[in-house]
Design a protein around this motif. Structure first.
Motif, PDB file in Angstrom:
ATOM      1  N   VAL A   1       0.840  -1.203   0.000  1.00 24.35           N
ATOM      2  CA  VAL A   1       0.000   0.000   0.000  1.00 24.35           C
ATOM      3  C   VAL A   1       0.874   1.251   0.000  1.00 24.35           C
ATOM      4  CG1 VAL A   1      -1.502   1.392   1.477  1.00 24.35           C
ATOM      5  CG2 VAL A   1      -2.066  -1.002   1.045  1.00 24.35           C
ATOM      6  N   ASN A   2       1.892   1.271   0.862  1.00 20.89           N
ATOM      7  CA  ASN A   2       2.718   2.475   0.970  1.00 20.89           C
ATOM      8  C   ASN A   2       3.616   2.668  -0.249  1.00 20.89           C
ATOM      9  OD1 ASN A   2       1.562   3.107   3.358  1.00 20.89           O
ATOM     10  ND2 ASN A   2       3.279   2.500   4.638  1.00 20.89           N
ATOM     11  N   VAL A   3       4.196   1.576  -0.733  1.00 24.61           N
ATOM     12  CA  VAL A   3       5.115   1.695  -1.876  1.00 24.61           C
ATOM     13  C   VAL A   3       4.368   2.213  -3.106  1.00 24.61           C
ATOM     14  CG1 VAL A   3       6.460   0.366  -3.535  1.00 24.61           C
ATOM     15  CG2 VAL A   3       6.858   0.061  -1.104  1.00 24.61           C
ATOM     16  N   LEU A   4       3.141   1.731  -3.315  1.00 20.75           N
ATOM     17  CA  LEU A   4       2.350   2.254  -4.433  1.00 20.75           C
ATOM     18  C   LEU A   4       1.745   3.602  -4.065  1.00 20.75           C
ATOM     19  CD1 LEU A   4       0.604  -0.958  -5.764  1.00 20.75           C
ATOM     20  CD2 LEU A   4       2.510   0.297  -6.773  1.00 20.75           C
ATOM     21  N   GLY A   5       1.496   3.774  -2.769  1.00 26.56           N
ATOM     22  CA  GLY A   5       0.849   5.005  -2.299  1.00 26.56           C
ATOM     23  C   GLY A   5       1.736   6.221  -2.425  1.00 26.56           C
ATOM     24  N   VAL A   6       3.014   6.034  -2.721  1.00 26.28           N
ATOM     25  CA  VAL A   6       3.895   7.192  -2.873  1.00 26.28           C
ATOM     26  C   VAL A   6       3.623   7.891  -4.198  1.00 26.28           C
ATOM     27  CG1 VAL A   6       5.853   6.089  -4.046  1.00 26.28           C
ATOM     28  CG2 VAL A   6       6.261   7.963  -2.478  1.00 26.28           C
ATOM     29  N   LEU A   7       3.001   7.179  -5.146  1.00 29.26           N
ATOM     30  CA  LEU A   7       2.834   7.746  -6.489  1.00 29.26           C
ATOM     31  C   LEU A   7       2.011   9.041  -6.517  1.00 29.26           C
ATOM     32  CD1 LEU A   7       2.588   4.504  -8.633  1.00 29.26           C
ATOM     33  CD2 LEU A   7       4.524   6.038  -8.323  1.00 29.26           C
ATOM     34  N   PRO A   8       0.841   9.085  -5.829  1.00 30.88           N
ATOM     35  CA  PRO A   8       0.129  10.366  -5.861  1.00 30.88           C
ATOM     36  C   PRO A   8       0.960  11.509  -5.276  1.00 30.88           C
ATOM     37  CG  PRO A   8      -0.945   8.787  -4.388  1.00 30.88           C
ATOM     38  CD  PRO A   8       0.052   8.032  -5.188  1.00 30.88           C
ATOM     39  N   PHE A   9       1.791  11.213  -4.292  1.00 31.49           N
ATOM     40  CA  PHE A   9       2.601  12.289  -3.707  1.00 31.49           C
ATOM     41  C   PHE A   9       3.754  12.666  -4.622  1.00 31.49           C
ATOM     42  CE2 PHE A   9       0.398  10.171  -0.259  1.00 31.49           C
ATOM     43  CZ  PHE A   9      -0.319  11.254   0.214  1.00 31.49           C
ATOM     44  N   CYS A  10       4.257  11.695  -5.391  1.00 27.81           N
ATOM     45  CA  CYS A  10       5.245  12.015  -6.429  1.00 27.81           C
ATOM     46  C   CYS A  10       4.612  12.994  -7.417  1.00 27.81           C
ATOM     47  CB  CYS A  10       5.684  10.763  -7.184  1.00 27.81           C
ATOM     48  SG  CYS A  10       6.745   9.663  -6.233  1.00 27.81           S
ATOM     49  N   ALA A  11       3.360  12.714  -7.804  1.00 25.38           N
ATOM     50  CA  ALA A  11       2.691  13.555  -8.804  1.00 25.38           C
ATOM     51  C   ALA A  11       2.456  14.958  -8.249  1.00 25.38           C
ATOM     52  CB  ALA A  11       1.374  12.914  -9.230  1.00 25.38           C
ATOM     53  N   ILE A  12       2.028  15.042  -6.975  1.00 20.11           N
ATOM     54  CA  ILE A  12       1.818  16.364  -6.364  1.00 20.11           C
ATOM     55  C   ILE A  12       3.157  17.098  -6.272  1.00 20.11           C
ATOM     56  CG2 ILE A  12       1.099  17.577  -4.267  1.00 20.11           C
ATOM     57  CD1 ILE A  12      -0.870  15.275  -3.778  1.00 20.11           C
ATOM     58  N   GLY A  13       4.199  16.361  -5.865  1.00 23.11           N
ATOM     59  CA  GLY A  13       5.538  16.948  -5.780  1.00 23.11           C
ATOM     60  C   GLY A  13       6.002  17.456  -7.137  1.00 23.11           C
ATOM     61  N   LEU A  14       5.763  16.665  -8.149  1.00 23.45           N
ATOM     62  CA  LEU A  14       6.143  17.036  -9.507  1.00 23.45           C
ATOM     63  C   LEU A  14       5.470  18.351  -9.898  1.00 23.45           C
ATOM     64  CD1 LEU A  14       7.680  15.680 -11.936  1.00 23.45           C
ATOM     65  CD2 LEU A  14       5.471  14.873 -12.710  1.00 23.45           C
ATOM     66  N   PHE A  15       4.195  18.461  -9.530  1.00 20.40           N
ATOM     67  CA  PHE A  15       3.447  19.670  -9.858  1.00 20.40           C
ATOM     68  C   PHE A  15       4.036  20.872  -9.118  1.00 20.40           C
ATOM     69  CE2 PHE A  15      -0.340  22.457  -9.201  1.00 20.40           C
ATOM     70  CZ  PHE A  15      -0.424  22.880 -10.518  1.00 20.40           C
ATOM     71  N   ILE A  16       4.315  20.703  -7.820  1.00 20.06           N
ATOM     72  CA  ILE A  16       4.921  21.802  -7.057  1.00 20.06           C
ATOM     73  C   ILE A  16       6.262  22.176  -7.674  1.00 20.06           C
ATOM     74  CG2 ILE A  16       5.826  22.507  -4.803  1.00 20.06           C
ATOM     75  CD1 ILE A  16       3.916  20.431  -3.561  1.00 20.06           C
ATOM     76  N   GLY A  17       7.050  21.149  -7.989  1.00 17.93           N
ATOM     77  CA  GLY A  17       8.373  21.393  -8.554  1.00 17.93           C
ATOM     78  C   GLY A  17       8.321  22.088  -9.899  1.00 17.93           C
ATOM     79  N   SER A  18       7.210  21.908 -10.621  1.00 19.35           N
ATOM     80  CA  SER A  18       7.093  22.552 -11.928  1.00 19.35           C
ATOM     81  C   SER A  18       6.627  23.995 -11.785  1.00 19.35           C
ATOM     82  CB  SER A  18       6.089  21.777 -12.796  1.00 19.35           C
ATOM     83  OG  SER A  18       4.768  22.012 -12.333  1.00 19.35           O
ATOM     84  N   LEU A  19       6.162  24.328 -10.558  1.00 16.47           N
ATOM     85  CA  LEU A  19       5.449  25.594 -10.365  1.00 16.47           C
ATOM     86  C   LEU A  19       6.291  26.653  -9.665  1.00 16.47           C
ATOM     87  CD1 LEU A  19       2.511  25.923 -11.223  1.00 16.47           C
ATOM     88  CD2 LEU A  19       1.840  25.631  -8.850  1.00 16.47           C
ATOM     89  N   VAL A  20       6.955  26.263  -8.578  1.00 17.91           N
ATOM     90  CA  VAL A  20       7.572  27.269  -7.711  1.00 17.91           C
ATOM     91  C   VAL A  20       9.085  27.249  -7.859  1.00 17.91           C
ATOM     92  CG1 VAL A  20       5.686  27.020  -6.078  1.00 17.91           C
ATOM     93  CG2 VAL A  20       7.799  25.756  -5.711  1.00 17.91           C
ATOM     94  N   SER A  21       9.716  28.277  -7.294  1.00 20.62           N
ATOM     95  CA  SER A  21      11.170  28.370  -7.377  1.00 20.62           C
ATOM     96  C   SER A  21      11.818  27.432  -6.371  1.00 20.62           C
ATOM     97  CB  SER A  21      11.604  29.801  -7.074  1.00 20.62           C
ATOM     98  OG  SER A  21      11.474  30.050  -5.695  1.00 20.62           O
TER      99      SER A  21
END
Lengths: 507, 303
Positions: A151-171
């Motif tokens: 559950v946790n190993v697969l559950g990291v994916l949505p947070f990777c995606a949110i992180g990716l979005f933040i990383g694409s957005l802010v300095s």
């Protein structure tokens, strides 16, 4: 053109992907700002809250809850920080531009970071599982451990995606702050640290909005804890979040000239198809999120086995459904009597002064193997005439085993447990009693109208000599003092036990 | 040259908002040559490089790398890149950084061979973040060449290098050319282009204003320098109408002029004791300054 010169054999391409994963892993292990919050914080918090405040004080249920909760805490970090902060910096400092000019195999940049996040989650969850099973005395099977890990190993994916979005957005400078502003409040609001059911009705109702809530519920389901919402709901919400944020991030990055999956070649005829596909996937993602959020909080009874955890409404007892319909709309219990004394056992009876009790019992009703019996013994606390002795053995057939003696303040004979009345103890502040026993840790458990939440608990050690146990009712988390259905004194620790109580009061 | 060029921009236009970074620039790099792209800051050099690296696409015109789109991974496997500002993970070691880049190429050099070739053994296993600016540039150069590229992009490769390291890098660049590698160099150091380049293209305001061999570029400029030891006062020399500039260079007067013969006649007439006379054609630096400033309304300085 000399095509042979620029084609790479398959094994070299695979080696390049693997090399990138190893490179990222070494890089992150050498970066304390990443490795410490990811690996050490969940462990630290779990030892502090799960073990010392949970197991050690007899609150085995919280130790179990915390295993799922802090597992999610440790899962959010590698996704959010690994993508959010690193990507923002690499974008800003030109590293990403440089990497794009290299003949890196397609998608390797994302894959390496994703694999890296998964490895970190795997390690942090394993550490928690080991601590929970040893120091925390959380009864957990090998299968449940593997389930939680998955559950946790697969559950990291949505947070990777949110992180990716933040990383694409802010300095890069802003990224750590932004990530923390999302990470910590979301952890709290999703019940990562403590169950929020008892804290605030509004926060509880909003919980399904936060992706971490869904992962906590899946984690609880994995280890056999009490959950809300269905597995399908939670998975839908998490899958939707992953797809949505992934596409938003990719669009944002591609507008800034970054093609993390490798160049979009050709354009031309493929473009309308790609656009249609993107729009379709985005719509599905949003649909999944809505479905997941809508059903993400539907109450259900404590799941005894993983098999029952698949549907929110099916298989619930009528009482649970009734309670669920109006959890706190249930009538306030009858007012508690002025007299504090509940039972002193000096009249030669095991009966309480009011309500229904005391009754010894195990968890056989829930399919368990724990047993208890009780009888009066001569000479109670402070040289009183008698006390109640409870003996038995806690088995390990089910999660949350329990055996002891119980008292229903407003209970009546021949009534199903789910239909027993409540007592309004809101004018009282303390439950106190005398106790002695075999030196083990015991738990005072109080339950309200809802059967699908973790009972409020208070741990104490029954020493050889009589001691007064004082339970601060107002301070117990999750307790609705106006609607107390049940007070139990017993234990969840597997094995034989023996303890005595006397002079039970609520004042 | 009958062979197709390795990298080619044809009538490339690229706008950022209202600013035209490239305004119809055509340019190519052929096999075995070192082409230097010169021009003041903001002239469009970086944009030209980034079109050829496939990091951006031209608004109009075309960018071709090895007969393919610059974004193609096959084309990228034949190039090596050293960019101007590259931040690499501080915690990683040069050996690891070079090995990672090597893994992307079909036939890279041995990592240890590249380290030895550039004499980086002493810093290969230290954290990248602990290296000096010059050492970092050397590591980036190693990363650029480890893939055995046919075409090497070097953007300001020797900024921050001491003389010794710069000479060493130049030596390797010459060896690579000798081995058949082509190089596209952008640099602020005119002497670097002068020392290395077969061909120079000068860019201002997104357009090519001069192109050719170093000698051809020099010939564009009619200025000559006359150096001599003379007892004449500087003010007197400055008053001669043919002298455009006067400066002192290690004890000798240096006169810049378009009419060297006339200045020499005056000089010999005015000072019978004049000695150590030397007449030089303009250096590339002078040529560059002249070309860019005559094509520029703003100052065409090298900074």
């Amino acid at each position: 053109m000399n095509a042979g010169h620029s084609t790479m054999n398959r094994s070299r391409v695979v080696a390049a992907y693997l090399g990138d994963i190893r490179f990222e892993l070494v890089k992150m292990i050498r970066t304390p700002a990443f490795a410490v919050p990811t690996l050490l914080f969940p462990l630290m918090f779990y030892v502090l809250f799960g073990v010392f405040m949970g197991s050690a004080r007899g609150n085995g249920a919280f130790a179990l809850y915390a295993l799922a909760g802090y597992g999610v805490f440790g899962t959010m970090a590698p996704g959010l920080f690994g993508f959010g902060v690193s990507l923002a910096f690499e974008r800003e400092l030109g590293t990403l531009t440089y990497r794009q000019a290299l003949p890196m195999p397609a998608g390797s940049y994302l894959l390496a970071r994703m694999a890296n996040a998964m490895v970190f989650v795997c390690i942090s969850t394993l550490i928690l599982l080991i601590v929970a099973a040893t120091a925390g005395h959380v009864p957990i099977t090998f299968g449940q451990a593997v389930h939680l890990l998955l559950v946790n190993v697969l559950g990291v994916l949505p947070f990777c995606a949110i992180g990716l979005f933040i990383g694409s957005l802010v300095s890069g400078q802003a990224a750590p702050a932004v990530v923390n502003l999302i990470y910590l409040p979301m952890a709290f609001l999703s019940g990562v640290w403590f169950p929020i059911e008892g804290m605030s009705k509004v926060l509880h109702q909003l919980a399904p909005l936060w992706p971490a809530h869904h992962l906590v519920q899946l984690g609880l389901g994995a280890v056999g804890g009490p959950t809300v919402g269905s597995t399908a709901n939670h998975m839908a919400a998490l899958a939707g979040v992953t797809v949505l944020f992934y596409f938003l991030a990719m669009r944002r990055l591609s507008n800034r000239g970054f093609q993390l999956l490798g160049p979009a070649r050709g354009g031309g005829t493929a473009a309308p198809l790609r656009r249609a596909l993107t729009v379709g996937l985005m719509s599905i993602a949003i649909g999944l999120i809505i479905a997941g959020v809508m059903g993400g909080n539907a109450p259900r009874a404590v799941a005894n086995t993983a098999a029952t955890s698949n549907d929110a409404t099916e298989g619930n007892s009528a009482t649970a459904a009734t309670d669920a319909a109006a959890p706190s709309g249930a009538p306030v219990g009858v007012a508690a009597p002025e007299v504090p004394l509940v039972a002193d056992f000096d009249q030669g009876s095991e009966r309480s002064r009011y309500g229904l009790g005391w009754q010894a019992g195990g968890d056989d009703m829930r399919g368990g193997s724990s047993k208890a019996s009780q009888h009066l013994v001569d000479v109670g606390a402070r040289q009183s005439r008698a006390a109640l002795e409870v003996t038995g053995e806690v088995g390990t057939a089910i999660q949350y085993p329990f055996a002891g003696t119980s008292f229903l303040p407003n209970g009546t004979e021949n009534t199903e447990f789910g239909n027993q009345g409540y007592m309004d103890y809101s004018a009282k502040s303390t439950l106190s009693f005398q106790a002695r026993g075999d030196g083990q840790t015991y738990t005072v458990m109080l339950m309200g109208p809802r059967l699908d939440v973790i009972p409020s608990m208070y741990g104490f050690v029954a020493t050889a000599d009589w001691q007064e146990v004082r339970v601060p009712l107002k301070d117990l988390s999750g307790l609705d003092l106006q609607r107390v259905r049940l007070i139990s004194i017993g234990t969840s620790t597997p094995g034989p036990f023996r303890f005595q109580i006397d002079d039970v009061r609520v004042e | 040259m009958s062979q197709p060029s390795l990298a080619r921009l044809h009538d490339a236009h690229k706008h950022f908002g209202k600013i035209a970074a490239l305004d119809g620039f055509s340019f190519e790099v052929n096999r075995g040559e070192l082409v230097a792209l010169l021009g003041p800051n903001g002239a469009g050099k970086s944009t030209a490089i980034s079109l050829l690296l496939g990091l951006q696409r031209p608004d109009r015109g075309s960018a071709v790398l090895f007969g393919d789109e610059p974004q193609s991974i096959d084309a990228r496997r034949r190039i090596g890149v050293m960019m101007q500002e590259t931040n690499l993970p501080a915690v990683m070691r040069p050996r690891e950084l070079i090995a990672q880049v090597a893994s992307y190429y079909p036939h890279p050099y041995e990592v240890s061979a590249v380290i030895a070739r550039l004499a980086l053994e002493s810093l290969a296993d230290r954290p990248y973040g602990k290296l000096s600016g010059g050492q970092k540039r050397q590591v980036q150069f190693a990363m650029a060449i480890v893939g055995r590229p046919e075409l090497l992009f070097l953007d300001e490769p020797t900024v921050g290098l001491d003389i010794h390291a710069r000479e060493a890098l130049w030596r390797v660049v010459r060896e690579l050319i000798h081995e058949g590698c082509s190089i596209l160099l952008t640099t602020h150091y005119i002497e670097e282009a002068e020392a290395l380049a077969n061909r120079v293209a000068v860019l201002t305001h997104g357009r090519q204003v001069a192109a050719g061999t170093v000698d051809e570029i020099r010939a564009h400029v009619s200025n000559k320098s006359i150096l001599c030891r003379t007892k004449l006062a500087a003010d007197e020399i400055r008053s001669w109408p043919e002298v455009l500039q006067l400066s002192e260079e290690s004890g000798r007067q240096c006169m810049v002029t378009k009419e060297a013969e006339a200045v020499l006649r005056r000089l010999l007439g005015a000072d019978a004791t004049v000695r150590d006379i030397e007449v030089r054609r303009a250096g590339l630096a002078q040529a560059f300054t002249e070309i860019t400033s005559s094509n520029s309304t703003s100052s065409g300085s090298l900074q």
